[in-house]
Design a protein around this motif. Sequence first.
Motif, PDB file in Angstrom:
ATOM      1  N   TYR A 148     -25.257 -24.436 -17.494  1.00 18.70           N
ATOM      2  CA  TYR A 148     -26.127 -23.966 -16.402  1.00 18.70           C
ATOM      3  C   TYR A 148     -25.356 -23.168 -15.352  1.00 18.70           C
ATOM      4  O   TYR A 148     -25.790 -23.072 -14.198  1.00 18.70           O
ATOM      5  CB  TYR A 148     -26.815 -25.167 -15.750  1.00 18.70           C
ATOM      6  CG  TYR A 148     -27.573 -25.998 -16.752  1.00 18.70           C
ATOM      7  CD1 TYR A 148     -28.837 -25.626 -17.179  1.00 18.70           C
ATOM      8  CD2 TYR A 148     -26.996 -27.143 -17.313  1.00 18.70           C
ATOM      9  CE1 TYR A 148     -29.517 -26.376 -18.119  1.00 18.70           C
ATOM     10  CE2 TYR A 148     -27.665 -27.889 -18.255  1.00 18.70           C
ATOM     11  CZ  TYR A 148     -28.933 -27.499 -18.655  1.00 18.70           C
ATOM     12  OH  TYR A 148     -29.595 -28.235 -19.602  1.00 18.70           O
ATOM     13  N   GLU A 149     -24.237 -22.564 -15.743  1.00 21.46           N
ATOM     14  CA  GLU A 149     -23.461 -21.767 -14.805  1.00 21.46           C
ATOM     15  C   GLU A 149     -24.251 -20.562 -14.302  1.00 21.46           C
ATOM     16  O   GLU A 149     -24.003 -20.071 -13.197  1.00 21.46           O
ATOM     17  CB  GLU A 149     -22.159 -21.304 -15.463  1.00 21.46           C
ATOM     18  CG  GLU A 149     -21.193 -22.448 -15.765  1.00 21.46           C
ATOM     19  CD  GLU A 149     -19.925 -21.959 -16.440  1.00 21.46           C
ATOM     20  OE1 GLU A 149     -19.841 -20.742 -16.704  1.00 21.46           O
ATOM     21  OE2 GLU A 149     -19.024 -22.786 -16.701  1.00 21.46           O
TER      22      GLU A 149
ATOM     23  N   ILE B 207     -23.566 -27.498  -9.521  1.00 23.30           N
ATOM     24  CA  ILE B 207     -24.068 -26.993 -10.804  1.00 23.30           C
ATOM     25  C   ILE B 207     -23.278 -27.598 -11.956  1.00 23.30           C
ATOM     26  O   ILE B 207     -23.845 -27.933 -13.010  1.00 23.30           O
ATOM     27  CB  ILE B 207     -23.991 -25.450 -10.830  1.00 23.30           C
ATOM     28  CG1 ILE B 207     -24.925 -24.863  -9.766  1.00 23.30           C
ATOM     29  CG2 ILE B 207     -24.361 -24.912 -12.209  1.00 23.30           C
ATOM     30  CD1 ILE B 207     -24.827 -23.363  -9.621  1.00 23.30           C
TER      31      ILE B 207
ATOM     32  N   TYR C 165     -32.698 -23.245 -16.282  1.00 26.67           N
ATOM     33  CA  TYR C 165     -31.989 -22.898 -15.046  1.00 26.67           C
ATOM     34  C   TYR C 165     -32.819 -23.273 -13.822  1.00 26.67           C
ATOM     35  O   TYR C 165     -32.305 -23.857 -12.864  1.00 26.67           O
ATOM     36  CB  TYR C 165     -31.674 -21.400 -15.013  1.00 26.67           C
ATOM     37  CG  TYR C 165     -30.672 -20.933 -16.040  1.00 26.67           C
ATOM     38  CD1 TYR C 165     -29.761 -21.823 -16.588  1.00 26.67           C
ATOM     39  CD2 TYR C 165     -30.630 -19.613 -16.455  1.00 26.67           C
ATOM     40  CE1 TYR C 165     -28.835 -21.397 -17.540  1.00 26.67           C
ATOM     41  CE2 TYR C 165     -29.715 -19.176 -17.392  1.00 26.67           C
ATOM     42  CZ  TYR C 165     -28.824 -20.075 -17.938  1.00 26.67           C
ATOM     43  OH  TYR C 165     -27.914 -19.661 -18.876  1.00 26.67           O
TER      44      TYR C 165
ATOM     45  N   VAL D  63     -21.669 -25.387  -3.978  1.00 22.93           N
ATOM     46  CA  VAL D  63     -22.681 -25.091  -4.985  1.00 22.93           C
ATOM     47  C   VAL D  63     -22.109 -25.122  -6.403  1.00 22.93           C
ATOM     48  O   VAL D  63     -22.779 -25.578  -7.345  1.00 22.93           O
ATOM     49  CB  VAL D  63     -23.350 -23.732  -4.691  1.00 22.93           C
ATOM     50  CG1 VAL D  63     -22.349 -22.588  -4.789  1.00 22.93           C
ATOM     51  CG2 VAL D  63     -24.547 -23.502  -5.590  1.00 22.93           C
ATOM     52  N   ASN D  64     -20.881 -24.677  -6.589  1.00 19.15           N
ATOM     53  CA  ASN D  64     -20.307 -24.680  -7.942  1.00 19.15           C
ATOM     54  C   ASN D  64     -20.116 -26.092  -8.489  1.00 19.15           C
ATOM     55  O   ASN D  64     -20.481 -26.366  -9.644  1.00 19.15           O
ATOM     56  CB  ASN D  64     -18.988 -23.908  -7.951  1.00 19.15           C
ATOM     57  CG  ASN D  64     -19.190 -22.413  -7.777  1.00 19.15           C
ATOM     58  OD1 ASN D  64     -20.210 -21.873  -8.210  1.00 19.15           O
ATOM     59  ND2 ASN D  64     -18.247 -21.741  -7.148  1.00 19.15           N
TER      60      ASN D  64
ATOM     61  N   VAL E 194     -30.145 -21.683  -7.574  1.00 21.53           N
ATOM     62  CA  VAL E 194     -29.905 -22.889  -6.770  1.00 21.53           C
ATOM     63  C   VAL E 194     -29.819 -22.538  -5.289  1.00 21.53           C
ATOM     64  O   VAL E 194     -30.381 -23.240  -4.432  1.00 21.53           O
ATOM     65  CB  VAL E 194     -28.616 -23.600  -7.236  1.00 21.53           C
ATOM     66  CG1 VAL E 194     -28.224 -24.704  -6.267  1.00 21.53           C
ATOM     67  CG2 VAL E 194     -28.794 -24.169  -8.634  1.00 21.53           C
ATOM     68  N   VAL E 195     -29.151 -21.436  -4.964  1.00 22.89           N
ATOM     69  CA  VAL E 195     -29.022 -21.025  -3.555  1.00 22.89           C
ATOM     70  C   VAL E 195     -30.397 -20.785  -2.939  1.00 22.89           C
ATOM     71  O   VAL E 195     -30.685 -21.237  -1.822  1.00 22.89           O
ATOM     72  CB  VAL E 195     -28.151 -19.754  -3.446  1.00 22.89           C
ATOM     73  CG1 VAL E 195     -28.210 -19.188  -2.024  1.00 22.89           C
ATOM     74  CG2 VAL E 195     -26.709 -20.054  -3.831  1.00 22.89           C
TER      75      VAL E 195
ATOM     76  N   ARG F 299     -26.623 -20.258 -10.543  1.00 21.76           N
ATOM     77  CA  ARG F 299     -26.076 -20.311  -9.182  1.00 21.76           C
ATOM     78  C   ARG F 299     -27.005 -19.657  -8.170  1.00 21.76           C
ATOM     79  O   ARG F 299     -27.342 -20.272  -7.140  1.00 21.76           O
ATOM     80  CB  ARG F 299     -24.709 -19.630  -9.138  1.00 21.76           C
ATOM     81  CG  ARG F 299     -23.994 -19.784  -7.805  1.00 21.76           C
ATOM     82  CD  ARG F 299     -22.610 -19.131  -7.828  1.00 21.76           C
ATOM     83  NE  ARG F 299     -21.863 -19.434  -6.618  1.00 21.76           N
ATOM     84  CZ  ARG F 299     -22.025 -18.806  -5.471  1.00 21.76           C
ATOM     85  NH1 ARG F 299     -22.913 -17.813  -5.383  1.00 21.76           N
ATOM     86  NH2 ARG F 299     -21.309 -19.140  -4.405  1.00 21.76           N
ATOM     87  N   SER F 300     -27.419 -18.435  -8.393  1.00 21.20           N
ATOM     88  CA  SER F 300     -28.278 -17.729  -7.428  1.00 21.20           C
ATOM     89  C   SER F 300     -29.623 -18.437  -7.267  1.00 21.20           C
ATOM     90  O   SER F 300     -30.186 -18.491  -6.166  1.00 21.20           O
ATOM     91  CB  SER F 300     -28.498 -16.280  -7.867  1.00 21.20           C
ATOM     92  OG  SER F 300     -29.086 -16.231  -9.161  1.00 21.20           O
TER      93      SER F 300
END
Length: 431
Positions: A335-336, A328, A260, A324-325, A342-343, A339-340
Amino acid sequence: MAVVDSAFARAAVWNAIGFFGLRGFVLLSLACAARFLEAQEFGRLSIIYLTVTVFQTFSEGGLSVVVTSRIAAASDHRGKDAAAIVGSARVSTMVLGCLMVGILLTADKALGNVVFAGEESASLRLVVLILIISASTGNMSAAALNGFRNFRHVAFANIAGGVVSLVGVYYGVNANGILGSLIGLAVGSMVRSAIGTCFLIVETRASGAMGFPFGKWLVTKQLFAQGFPAVVTAVIWLPTQLAALHIMTSASGGYSEAGYFSVASQVFSMLLILSSIVAQVSLPFLSKDVKSSGSPLVRGKLRRLVISVGVTTILVSTVVLLCVNPVIAFFGPAYEGARSTVVVMVICAVVASPQGVLTNFLVAHERLWPRLWVNVAAGATLIVVTYVLGKEGAFGLALAHLSSWLVRTVGIFVQIALLTNRQNSLDQAGV
């Protein structure tokens, strides 16, 4: 001024093409590997690749920026002195590369459970050796050509190597997983190094040197004296990143979280492409301006570069956050959960964006040691925050990186402010 701006614009265009050819294709190659590998496997691949990057950086001996700056700052850089610099740097890189490979290959107790594990251990050792040496020599050729401001040939070598890497990873990961991915990257790295070496031979001959020089001992000592702070800085920062990744992996209980974080790191690197391009192009120009122009002119150019890079990175980062979705999803459905992470790493990219240009300002003034103390503080911050938030997995490691980059950015700004105040005092004393 118009001539300088035009030259800088042309250099920026070619450097952008070359940088996308190198870093862009590497990122696409790793994204391709992520789509075909499970999160845990991609996490292990990322740790291996980061380990290789650490030892490859050591093998360069901190000479890349020094070589670019020395060649660019010379009043007549197309002479035999520049050829001696090139020869000394490349020979030193190959010797150090072999030394670093030897250290890595004998570090079984420390790294064997991750880097050289499994039935493919012998093959991994060979691929790692090729990656370290070819990447180091390729980077050194690019650094020398950048000093000559021959960005076009750097771009060609980078694109050729990048395309080969992407194709190699695509077929390699399908055939042999992690090992196949590394083989694809190694083949692309060899192609880039070979083409860059050929262009460099042509460049040194055009400068008046006969054949390809092997350097001079005195020049080698001077290069290492200037590059030593960069080596020490790398010793602090890169292994610290690797250690933080291991701490997080151990605390969170597996390589999935490393996968991740690696996806988020790829997004972080993509956002810093523009910053890296401007930094790479600006070094030879800043180095020359320091020698030939006044301090106010150089500082004015620095401010314009920092503002341009910062504003552009903020705009692109905003678009990435809004999308962002889909970003990803580009890496695959495994790799769902990133998300947090990546932010946080997108925010981290905004904080880190001025680093390259600011660092080059210090390099152009031959003030490399201040970076050491900044990186010591940043490395300590990364380790401490990772240790505290390690159980949060990739998200905790991303927060640790954000904290570390805040420390680095503030530290570099402080160092530049001190240098600027000192230059102003000298200018006033001269009047």
